[in-house]
Design an enzyme around this catalytic site. Structure first.
Site, short mmCIF file in Angstrom:
data_model
loop_
_atom_site.label_atom_id
_atom_site.label_comp_id
_atom_site.label_asym_id
_atom_site.label_seq_id
_atom_site.Cartn_x
_atom_site.Cartn_y
_atom_site.Cartn_z
CD GLU A 1 18.43 -11.53 -8.83
OE1 GLU A 1 17.89 -12.17 -7.92
OE2 GLU A 1 18.01 -10.42 -9.21
CE LYS B 1 12.03 -1.66 -6.04
NZ LYS B 1 12.88 -2.61 -6.78
CD1 TRP C 1 -0.26 -5.37 -4.05
CD2 TRP C 1 0.23 -6.32 -2.09
NE1 TRP C 1 0.40 -6.54 -4.30
CE2 TRP C 1 0.71 -7.15 -3.12
CE3 TRP C 1 0.42 -6.70 -0.77
CZ2 TRP C 1 1.38 -8.33 -2.87
CZ3 TRP C 1 1.08 -7.90 -0.52
CH2 TRP C 1 1.55 -8.69 -1.58
CE LYS D 1 15.12 -9.80 -10.75
NZ LYS D 1 15.66 -9.19 -9.60
NE ARG E 1 4.44 2.02 -1.07
CZ ARG E 1 5.37 2.07 -0.14
NH1 ARG E 1 6.53 2.60 -0.40
NH2 ARG E 1 5.14 1.59 1.06
CD GLU F 1 10.68 -9.84 -9.53
OE1 GLU F 1 11.85 -10.08 -9.90
OE2 GLU F 1 10.41 -9.05 -8.62
CB CYS G 1 -0.87 0.03 1.25
SG CYS G 1 -1.88 -1.43 1.45
CG ASN H 1 1.50 0.74 4.10
OD1 ASN H 1 1.24 -0.44 3.94
ND2 ASN H 1 2.59 1.31 3.64
N GLY H 2 -0.29 -1.39 6.34
CA GLY H 2 0.11 -2.34 7.40
C GLY H 2 -1.02 -3.31 7.69
CG HIS I 1 21.50 -35.93 -7.64
ND1 HIS I 1 21.90 -37.18 -7.23
CD2 HIS I 1 22.62 -35.25 -7.95
CE1 HIS I 1 23.23 -37.23 -7.27
NE2 HIS I 1 23.69 -36.07 -7.71
O1 M6R Z 1 13.59 -4.23 -0.37
P1 M6R Z 1 14.21 -5.59 -0.21
O2 M6R Z 1 15.56 -5.70 -0.86
O3 M6R Z 1 14.27 -6.03 1.23
O4 M6R Z 1 13.23 -6.56 -0.96
C1 M6R Z 1 13.43 -7.95 -0.93
C2 M6R Z 1 12.65 -8.64 -2.02
O5 M6R Z 1 11.28 -8.41 -1.85
C3 M6R Z 1 13.05 -8.17 -3.42
O6 M6R Z 1 14.42 -8.33 -3.63
C4 M6R Z 1 12.29 -8.96 -4.50
O7 M6R Z 1 12.67 -10.29 -4.49
C5 M6R Z 1 12.54 -8.32 -5.86
N1 M6R Z 1 11.31 -7.84 -6.39
C6 M6R Z 1 13.09 -9.25 -6.87
O8 M6R Z 1 13.33 -8.59 -8.08
#
Ligand code: M6R
Length: 610
Positions: free
Chosen positions: A483, A605, A74, A487, A27, A490, A2, A100-101, A506
């Site tokens: 990673e 985000k 959100w 990516k 966000r 995602e 949010c 927010n929360g 395995h």
């Molecule tokens: O703000 P942060 O680095 O703590 O966030 C951690 C993860 O939520 C963040 O890295 C997430 O995995 C990314 N969207 C990946 O691209």
């Protein structure tokens, strides 16, 4: 996650709020709304959907007034819908609240309120707050806020406008970020800095347990419990809006990928001294004795930051021989981690607000560990609560998919490894110098990869219809594969997995069929023969292999279908280079599929709830 926006002042409040909410879109959100006091009464407009949907509604029924709040939601409690969108009002429409929360005890409060005759129109936890205001209002907003907050358990940042006091805007913070902008004849609240920059660079960071009263003339911060005034220095933002805009790129993600050479250079500047061949962190307050007492290092983070931590493990172990564990924060916080005063805990977080990482930080401090934060956001909760902080100088990262934050986190681990090795004298001066020299060339080497990225675009278009894409590597290449795979899934929504190449036999080999795309990283000299053997295995089962290797490694031609070369560097440093093609593969695949690259579905985000 949010986003909150609030404004009091002479500008067109509706416009300030909607524009500000636009800056918070990164966000992630599924519904949006605003409420203004028009001088007579509180009016609101809210909707499931995006900013454009709200703007269309506002065109029909514009809102006026000189004070207001807005919110991007959100969904956590209740599906995305008009009713569940914020702001939430009480039945008499005397209080408008954005939140927010999560209010953990909202069901209990809701039951009490329902018994007392209050009717709920949404499924949210937030609505209890607006009804509590109505029930507990005693003629004074500060003491009413105290009474309301007294009933709430959980995390919350609140923005409140009241029919009884329309000359003020109220903000409350408990375990959820909220900042305040102090402008000339105006004041604002927001969940993040970019939403304020058009109006002011002077920011107060509200702390947990504090509230703020904003008027056109001034901003007052108070301890929520006692009502005692708090004095706080203004923090002046020194980066400009252009840095947070797309700057001619189609997407923030692509812009941020291309910003990596600069971001890495900035992260090195003032720390990596090429002449003296050493690393200095003026911001760290450790002594050599303290460093010598750590018998273990634990890295805790989430998502991409966790993947940066995996590289950190390799680097720090190589440089110091101190054993390093890396753990996902949401796992770490719910077990009994073995951490004590002889442990250095490193939390890594771009936003500095990730709820699980923050909880891990607090738990580690409670257990006696010294906590270092590697974070990108000055003034974030993690930056403020950690014992020591290394700031990554990535600048604002807007795309949900993290790119420049990752590489600056990884670079911070190299710098930290060298710094610790200087103190412990655990590697030779010659090796440190070589590493420093190598790191100093990384920005220009990334430029080189970016300049020749056309082939990656073609490759990405060729895999866009794949059912699954696999990433394999060994050692550091495996850590980078994880990673690359995250990516891709995602933002392209294609199923993807990363495997340590030696693990294929395995189980995973069973999934390989004719045409399965396999991205193979072959940049670790010590195991490159082994990798080639693994590539043969997957090729024999029909995989279509893209090999990522260092320039000059012409042997791979006979093993792979396609190649992508990165400039030569030390094996230890390859993650900073070989992740770049992987980021581009994710970007171009998502683009080819027509996805919303910067705001992938279901993701936010900044994950400020667990
Ligand atoms: O703000 P942060 O680095 O703590 O966030 C951690 C993860 O939520 C963040 O890295 C997430 O995995 C990314 N969207 C990946 O691209």
């Amino acid at each position: 996650m949010c986003g909150i926006m609030g404004y009091i002042g002479a500008k067109e409040t509706q416009k300030v709020l909607t524009k500000g909410l636009g800056k918070l879109e990164y966000r992630g959100y599924d519904s949006i709304g605003i409420a203004l006091h028009d001088g007579t009464a509180l009016q609101y407009n809210k909707t499931e959907g995006r900013l454009q949907d709200l703007e269309e509604k506002l065109e029909q029924e514009p809102l006026t007034g000189s004070v207001g709040i807005g919110h991007t939601r959100w969904a956590t409690h209740g599906k995305p819908s008009d009713e569940n969108s914020h702001p939430h009002m009480d039945a008499k429409k005397e209080f408008a609240v954005v939140h927010n929360g999560i209010i953990e005890n909202y069901l209990e409060i809701k039951r009490d309120l329902e018994e007392a005759g209050y009717t709920f129109v949404s499924e949210t936890d937030t609505e209890v707050i607006s009804h509590l205001f109505s029930r507990l209002y005693d003629g004074d907003m500060v003491s009413t806020i105290q009474k309301v907050v007294d009933r709430l358990e959980g995390a919350y940042a609140l923005g409140v406008v009241s029919q009884h006091d329309p000359d003020n805007l109220y903000a409350v913070r408990e375990a959820s970020p909220l900042i305040i902008g102090a402008g000339d004849g105006e004041a604002l609240i927001s969940s993040d800095i970019p939403a304020l920059l058009e109006h002011t660079r002077d920011i107060y960071i509200l702390e947990d347990g504090e509230m703020a009263i904003l008027s056109e003339e001034n901003v007052k911060l108070l301890e929520t419990n006692t009502g005692k005034e708090v004095s706080r220095d203004l923090f002046t933002v020194d980066w400009d809006m252009e840095q947070a805009e797309k700057n001619g790129f189609d997407h923030f993600m692509l812009k941020e990928i291309f910003e990596q050479p600069t971001a890495l250079q900035k992260t090195m500047t003032g720390r990596l001294d090429e002449n003296a061949k050493r690393v200095d962190f003026d911001e760290l307050n450790w002594t050599d004795v303290q460093i010598s007492q750590w018998n273990k290092i634990t890295i805790v983070a989430c998502g991409t930051a966790y993947h940066a931590g995996l590289i950190g493990k390799h680097v720090i172990e190589e440089m110091t021989r101190i054993p390093v564990d890396v753990e996902v924060a949401s796992e770490f916080r719910y077990r009994r981690p073995i951490v004590d005063e002889n442990t250095l805990v490193i939390v890594v977080s771009q936003s500095g607000e990730t709820a699980d990482t923050l909880a891990a930080l607090r738990q580690s401090q409670h257990l006696g560990a010294n906590v270092l934060a590697i974070t990108n956001v000055v003034g974030s909760s993690i930056a403020r609560e950690a014992d020591e902080v290394i700031l990554t100088m990535a600048g604002p990262e807007i795309a949900v998919a993290s790119t420049k934050a990752y590489t600056t986190q990884v670079l911070s681990f190299y710098l930290l490894g060298i710094y610790l090795a200087q103190s412990k004298k655990s590697v030779s001066q010659e090796y440190r110098e070589k590493l420093i020299d190598t790191l100093s060339h990384i920005p220009e080497q990334i430029e080189e990869i970016l300049d020749h990225s056309k082939g990656i675009r073609y490759y990405s278009e060729s895999i866009k219809d794949a059912k699954s894409v696999f990433f394999i590597g060994r050692g550091l290449d495996y850590a980078v594969s994880l990673e690359g795979s995250l990516k891709l899934k995602e933002i392209s929504y294609i199923h993807s997995e990363a495997y340590a190449a030696g693990e294929l036999k395995h189980g995973t080999l069973a999934l390989i069929e004719e045409g399965t795309p396999m991205v193979s990283l072959i940049t670790q000299d010590e195991v490159s023969e082994k990798m080639l053997a693994n590539i043969k295995e997957v090729k024999a089962r029909g995989a279509k292999v893209l090999g990522i290797a260092e320039e000059g490694n012409l042997d791979i031609w006979e093993y792979v279908d396609e190649t992508c070369f990165i400039p030569q560097t030390l094996s230890l440093v390859t993650p900073l280079l070989n992740v770049i093609p992987l980021q581009l593969i994710a970007y171009y695949t998502s683009l080819a599929l027509g996805n919303d690259v910067d705001k992938p579905r279901n993701l936010a985000k900044s994950v400020t709830v667990e």
